[in-house]
Design an enzyme around this catalytic site. Sequence first.
Site, PDB file in Angstrom:
ATOM      1  N   ARG A 222      91.937  32.748 -35.436  1.00  0.00           N
ATOM      2  CA  ARG A 222      92.498  33.363 -34.400  1.00  0.00           C
ATOM      3  C   ARG A 222      92.123  32.322 -33.315  1.00  0.00           C
ATOM      4  O   ARG A 222      91.292  31.742 -33.348  1.00  0.00           O
ATOM      5  CB  ARG A 222      91.468  34.670 -34.151  1.00  0.00           C
ATOM      6  CG  ARG A 222      91.776  36.028 -34.996  1.00  0.00           C
ATOM      7  CD  ARG A 222      93.150  36.472 -34.476  1.00  0.00           C
ATOM      8  NE  ARG A 222      93.672  37.619 -35.329  1.00  0.00           N
ATOM      9  CZ  ARG A 222      94.222  37.675 -36.545  1.00  0.00           C
ATOM     10  NH1 ARG A 222      94.867  36.324 -36.700  1.00  0.00           N
ATOM     11  NH2 ARG A 222      94.557  38.939 -37.123  1.00  0.00           N
ATOM     12  N   HIS A 270     101.847  31.512 -36.431  1.00  0.00           N
ATOM     13  CA  HIS A 270     101.204  32.692 -36.990  1.00  0.00           C
ATOM     14  C   HIS A 270     101.682  33.116 -38.288  1.00  0.00           C
ATOM     15  O   HIS A 270     102.439  34.172 -38.590  1.00  0.00           O
ATOM     16  CB  HIS A 270     100.957  33.754 -36.018  1.00  0.00           C
ATOM     17  CG  HIS A 270      99.800  34.834 -36.459  1.00  0.00           C
ATOM     18  ND1 HIS A 270      99.164  35.380 -35.418  1.00  0.00           N
ATOM     19  CD2 HIS A 270      99.448  34.904 -37.521  1.00  0.00           C
ATOM     20  CE1 HIS A 270      98.284  36.354 -36.070  1.00  0.00           C
ATOM     21  NE2 HIS A 270      98.275  35.924 -37.538  1.00  0.00           N
TER      22      HIS A 270
HETATM   23  P1  NDP Z   1      86.409  38.920 -43.861  1.00  0.00           P
HETATM   24  O1  NDP Z   1      86.161  39.927 -43.019  1.00  0.00           O
HETATM   25  O2  NDP Z   1      86.700  38.959 -45.384  1.00  0.00           O
HETATM   26  O3  NDP Z   1      85.425  37.439 -43.682  1.00  0.00           O
HETATM   27  C1  NDP Z   1      85.211  36.981 -42.301  1.00  0.00           C
HETATM   28  C2  NDP Z   1      84.196  35.807 -42.544  1.00  0.00           C
HETATM   29  O4  NDP Z   1      83.544  35.616 -41.227  1.00  0.00           O
HETATM   30  C3  NDP Z   1      82.919  36.574 -43.486  1.00  0.00           C
HETATM   31  O5  NDP Z   1      82.557  35.382 -44.168  1.00  0.00           O
HETATM   32  C4  NDP Z   1      81.853  36.611 -42.289  1.00  0.00           C
HETATM   33  O6  NDP Z   1      80.506  36.477 -42.252  1.00  0.00           O
HETATM   34  C5  NDP Z   1      82.456  35.456 -41.201  1.00  0.00           C
HETATM   35  N1  NDP Z   1      81.876  35.961 -39.600  1.00  0.00           N
HETATM   36  C6  NDP Z   1      81.967  36.736 -38.911  1.00  0.00           C
HETATM   37  N2  NDP Z   1      81.331  36.662 -37.952  1.00  0.00           N
HETATM   38  C7  NDP Z   1      80.643  35.793 -38.097  1.00  0.00           C
HETATM   39  C8  NDP Z   1      79.932  35.007 -37.046  1.00  0.00           C
HETATM   40  N3  NDP Z   1      79.319  35.533 -35.749  1.00  0.00           N
HETATM   41  N4  NDP Z   1      79.334  33.962 -37.424  1.00  0.00           N
HETATM   42  C9  NDP Z   1      79.528  33.250 -38.739  1.00  0.00           C
HETATM   43  N5  NDP Z   1      80.271  33.883 -39.635  1.00  0.00           N
HETATM   44  C10 NDP Z   1      80.946  35.064 -39.289  1.00  0.00           C
HETATM   45  O7  NDP Z   1      87.907  38.360 -43.184  1.00  0.00           O
HETATM   46  P2  NDP Z   1      89.250  37.504 -44.044  1.00  0.00           P
HETATM   47  O8  NDP Z   1      88.510  36.372 -44.828  1.00  0.00           O
HETATM   48  O9  NDP Z   1      89.863  38.665 -44.733  1.00  0.00           O
HETATM   49  O10 NDP Z   1      89.946  37.144 -42.799  1.00  0.00           O
HETATM   50  C11 NDP Z   1      89.506  36.134 -41.906  1.00  0.00           C
HETATM   51  C12 NDP Z   1      90.169  36.213 -40.748  1.00  0.00           C
HETATM   52  O11 NDP Z   1      91.434  35.461 -40.936  1.00  0.00           O
HETATM   53  C13 NDP Z   1      90.913  37.336 -40.206  1.00  0.00           C
HETATM   54  O12 NDP Z   1      89.868  38.370 -39.376  1.00  0.00           O
HETATM   55  C14 NDP Z   1      92.284  37.085 -39.295  1.00  0.00           C
HETATM   56  O13 NDP Z   1      91.384  36.861 -37.924  1.00  0.00           O
HETATM   57  C15 NDP Z   1      92.431  35.732 -40.009  1.00  0.00           C
HETATM   58  N6  NDP Z   1      93.683  36.014 -40.666  1.00  0.00           N
HETATM   59  C16 NDP Z   1      94.768  35.233 -40.244  1.00  0.00           C
HETATM   60  C17 NDP Z   1      95.898  35.159 -40.735  1.00  0.00           C
HETATM   61  C18 NDP Z   1      97.102  34.223 -40.370  1.00  0.00           C
HETATM   62  O14 NDP Z   1      97.970  34.443 -40.793  1.00  0.00           O
HETATM   63  N7  NDP Z   1      96.915  33.589 -39.412  1.00  0.00           N
HETATM   64  C19 NDP Z   1      96.405  36.220 -41.634  1.00  0.00           C
HETATM   65  C20 NDP Z   1      95.380  36.975 -42.062  1.00  0.00           C
HETATM   66  C21 NDP Z   1      93.783  36.976 -41.528  1.00  0.00           C
HETATM   67  P3  NDP Z   1      79.588  37.509 -43.430  1.00  0.00           P
HETATM   68  O15 NDP Z   1      80.143  37.192 -44.882  1.00  0.00           O
HETATM   69  O16 NDP Z   1      78.346  37.194 -43.346  1.00  0.00           O
HETATM   70  O17 NDP Z   1      80.165  38.761 -43.159  1.00  0.00           O
END
Ligand code: NDP
Length: 307
Positions: A222, A270
């Site tokens: 993001r 995007h």
């Molecule tokens: P998940 O919810 O499966 O994973 C999120 C990861 O981020 C987890 O490992 C989580 O940690 C980590 N995380 C969250 N908050 C923090 C923090 N404060 N500090 C450190 N690590 C953190 O999400 P996805 O993998 O499915 O998707 C990730 C992102 O990709 C989406 O939220 C979206 O913003 C983006 N996206 C972009 C797209 C595009 O076309 N550009 C398409 C789809 C998604 P933990 O494992 O410990 O919970």
Amino acid sequence: MLILFAAPALWPEYETLLPAALARAGIEAQVVTEADPAEVDIIIYAPSSWLQDFTPYVKAKAVLNLWAGVERIVGNATLTQPLARMVDPGLTEGMVEWVVGHALRHHLGMDRQIVNPGHVWDPTCPPLARSRPVAMLGLGALGLAAARALQAMNFPVTGWSRTAKEIPGLTCLSGKEGLRQALSTAQIVVTLLPKTPETENLLNAERLSWLPKGAVILNPGRGPLIDDEALLAALDAGQVAHATLDVFRVEPLPQDHPFWAHPKVTVTPHIAADTRAETAVEVLVANIARARDGLPLLHLVDRSRGY
Ligand code: NDP
């Protein structure tokens, strides 16, 4: 069962596939794009939806987001129904391809051959992937899949997440010190984190300074994960060699934004990954069945965490 598909722009992609997938699963349901809110059992949602007030949907057992990111719905105070985000094999595949493709572009230095107006014969061979450390910030559905794909090509990957993890074959770090460690050796950084209050401006001037000089950043997560001004300064100073950015604070990226013209920035609009209706309908149907049976939803969003 009455399912409201509250994402009109996407309806043409789903209008045949979704009823067919429901029928295959033996779920008797009607999918509609307009309904009396009091009658709706399930809501399928996208951030562009007209639906902003969930209060009248008193019967709804679930809101199923068609996107992986939930930042535009998670804070909606009228939403009391359980919210699931999208984890779709097609979306994951797309993200893996984007990350691997852009990582290889920088790793192999492809630009030197693709844009070579002087026809320079430079036989410098790139190093092997095994000597190009990658930091994967985010080890969720997308980050872990991308990490595994890069590992399969021999890139040494260090993952970083909010909670501490033990994942076989992957160095996993968490916390502030873990971030410093992950960044301090990374030649390629991939940000696959959700947008939450904790992740906003995660890559700021201080943290960009922890990178080895000349690192490359790929951001398909993001826009707000990176401080734009700090990134531009780091690019201009040579601290960051290139940034390939798929997501932005304002989308479409305004024409006058300095990222468009910057020689060290690649803008992709995007398109890193999209939910694919062919595979996503199976995920929706699995969650519709769970909601019907009173089981916890798959990929349930924790609203206190924001993702
Ligand atoms: P998940 O919810 O499966 O994973 C999120 C990861 O981020 C987890 O490992 C989580 O940690 C980590 N995380 C969250 N908050 C923090 C923090 N404060 N500090 C450190 N690590 C953190 O999400 P996805 O993998 O499915 O998707 C990730 C992102 O990709 C989406 O939220 C979206 O913003 C983006 N996206 C972009 C797209 C595009 O076309 N550009 C398409 C789809 C998604 P933990 O494992 O410990 O919970």
